[in-house]
Enzyme design. Structure first.
Site, PDB file in Angstrom:
ATOM      1  N   GLU A 223      48.295  39.407  53.662  1.00  0.00           N
ATOM      2  CA  GLU A 223      49.552  39.381  51.755  1.00  0.00           C
ATOM      3  C   GLU A 223      50.897  40.138  51.786  1.00  0.00           C
ATOM      4  O   GLU A 223      50.918  40.945  53.176  1.00  0.00           O
ATOM      5  CB  GLU A 223      48.141  39.791  50.571  1.00  0.00           C
ATOM      6  CG  GLU A 223      49.233  39.995  49.416  1.00  0.00           C
ATOM      7  CD  GLU A 223      50.075  38.445  49.116  1.00  0.00           C
ATOM      8  OE1 GLU A 223      50.487  37.388  49.851  1.00  0.00           O
ATOM      9  OE2 GLU A 223      48.946  38.646  48.690  1.00  0.00           O
ATOM     10  N   ASP A 298      48.012  34.492  46.017  1.00  0.00           N
ATOM     11  CA  ASP A 298      48.816  34.377  43.833  1.00  0.00           C
ATOM     12  C   ASP A 298      49.574  33.286  43.742  1.00  0.00           C
ATOM     13  O   ASP A 298      49.586  32.236  43.392  1.00  0.00           O
ATOM     14  CB  ASP A 298      50.424  35.378  44.481  1.00  0.00           C
ATOM     15  CG  ASP A 298      50.624  34.441  45.490  1.00  0.00           C
ATOM     16  OD1 ASP A 298      51.114  33.548  46.308  1.00  0.00           O
ATOM     17  OD2 ASP A 298      52.658  35.393  45.333  1.00  0.00           O
TER      18      ASP A 298
END
Length: 498
Positions: A223, A298
């Site tokens: 991430e 996401d």
């Protein structure tokens, strides 16, 4: 517990010796699978449950595809029979671990999917045919916009807990978009910060980090960073990959992670990185435990790739356990098979005639850059006959399929752009070559051939209001309408007019 020398073997109840599957090997190594996904084969020697579910376009019904026998290769013949004369999508990739961590259509997150409701697309059931030990199977061909996810999981690593994972992928199918991932991600489909993911990434994105050469590379999506090593920059120990079938293994524990890879058809795993976590919020990790395939945490969904099998484990697998898993993958003998069920003759000159009732005098042609259908006959003007004639070439983006070069405009090819067919000059970019590559199958209405996009295998040559598109069966656009779909995507291949 079995000795390391016996990790590739297992005992069934009868006492006979059988070859273990990857999850049997992980279990023997003390790091059992908590998720096991494979559309190509069973990942436990005794597993005979469903591998994946397909949904057909003709009536919306579904069926599960299981191994031919326990521990075996998927029953591709059952899929082919169920999907005959229609389209099929992969709707569920079942978790073989028994924990119910099945992968289904990814919902929209920070990035919305292409469907009207914001979900991602589902993969074609026929986009990635291959063979294992000579037996046909299908992988999961992820086009941009396609994704699978499970946000309500059982047993996957949370926080800084240890885990491992591997995946077998197509080493030739990738791009530089974010992010073709498989692994641990956020449960709310949005970016919740550094260290909230731990997933395998494959592609040639260089925004955060890279390996040696020009890629593609295996990296770790943690991430807000794709990592090939300790820092989000160059790791010359992480090589560019060129194998057709590739294995990658990723594992992490408290302030330690490792990245390994190999040719999935031969040889052993190499370690590309093993060391401490990156700085900047990655130790301790804050993993949330959701499982993703083909997308970022996401729901960033611009990437492409092909997935065949993969697992996630609890605990930090030993190198020897992973090496035994790699030996099992090699023994499965992944190999290519034909992408076409109705072959075309390379370098032949052809015409493509519509088969829809009332349109059978119309042929695929072009007016300038617009690909359309026009009424053509042997008495038509020379210019029109040339515009309706095409030379079949070896696929520019994949040599297993085809590209269609204009007879009257040499060097220009049919390609799709924003799902419309166009005639454009070959600019030699990767994107153009892939957009101009199409595979051929038996006509869905039983006549002629249906021409499938290689890069978007849910989409086919279709004439709609006499304009050419790559259309899906029941998609969100007007040209995806289900009415007369099979007829509109079936074309009789004939001699060229010029």
């Amino acid at each position: 517990m079995l000795s390391k020398s016996s990790l590739a073997l297992g005992l069934v109840a009868s006492g006979s010796l059988v070859i273990a599957g990857p999850c049997d090997i992980y279990s023997s190594g003390g790091t059992p699978c908590v998720a096991a996904h494979g559309t190509t084969r069973a990942l436990y020697s005794a597993y005979n449950g469903p591998l994946y579910q397909v949904k057909r376009g003709s009536d919306g019904s579904t069926t599960d595809i299981s191994p031919v026998s326990a521990g075996g290769v998927a029953n591709a013949a059952a899929q082919d029979s169920f999907c005959a004369s229609t389209t099929c999508l992969i709707t569920v990739i079942y978790d073989q671990s028994g924990r119910g961590n099945h992968l289904t259509q990814a919902p929209g997150g920070a990035f919305k999917g292409p469907e009207a409701n914001g979900n991602d697309d589902l993969a074609s059931a026929i986009g990635a045919p291959i063979s294992l030990n000579g037996k046909k199977a299908y992988g999961v061909f992820v086009s941009p916009g396609t994704g699978y996810r499970n946000d309500a999981v059982s047993g996957t690593a949370i926080g800084d807990a240890a885990e491992g994972m591997y995946a077998v992928l197509d080493g030739t199918h990738y791009n530089d978009a974010c992010c073709f991932d498989y692994g641990n991600a956020e449960t709310d489909n949005t970016d919740t910060g550094n260290g909230h993911m731990e997933a395998i990434y494959y592609g040639n994105n260089t925004i955060w980090g890279k390996g040696a050469g020009n890629g593609p590379w295996f990296m770790a999506d943690l991430e807000n960073g794709l990592f090939s090593g300790q820092s989000p920059s160059l790791n010359n120990g992480d090589p560019s990959i060129s194998y057709r079938f590739v294995t990658t293994a990723l594992k992490g524990k408290a302030n330690q992670w490792a990245l390994r890879g190999a040719n999935a058809a031969s040889g052993s795993l190499s370690t590309y990185y093993s060391g401490v976590r990156p700085d900047g919020g990655y130790s301790p990790m804050k993993k949330e435990g959701a499982i993703i395939l083909g997308i970022g945490g996401d729901n960033s969904n611009g990437a492409q790739g092909t997935f065949y099998e993969g697992v996630m484990t609890t605990g930090y697998p030993s190198d020897s356990t992973e090496s035994s898993v790699q030996a099992d993958i090699v023994a499965a003998k992944y190999a290519t098979t034909s992408l076409n069920t109705a072959a075309l003759s390379v370098n032949s000159k052809i015409s493509l005639r519509a088969t829809t009732s009332g349109y059978t005098t119309r042929y695929i042609a072009h007016t300038g850059a617009t690909v359309n259908t026009q009424v053509v006959s042997s008495s038509s003007a020379t210019s029109l006959r040339q515009q309706a004639s095409w030379t079949v070439r070896t696929g520019l983006g994949n040599s297993g399929c085809y590209s269609f070069e204009s007879v009257d405009t040499p060097g220009s090819y049919i390609r799709h752009y924003n799902f419309q067919l166009q005639l454009n000059a070959n600019d030699n970019t990767k994107a153009f070559k892939e957009d101009a590559t199409f595979c051929s199958q038996t006509g869905l209405n039983g006549q002629g051939n249906t021409i499938r996009s290689w890069s978007y295998p849910t989409r086919f040559f279709r004439h709609y209001t006499n304009v050419g598109y790559i259309a899906s069966n029941g998609g969100v656009h007007d040209f995806d309408a289900t009415g007369s779909f099979n007829d509109d995507v079936s074309f009789v291949i004939g001699d060229s007019f010029a």
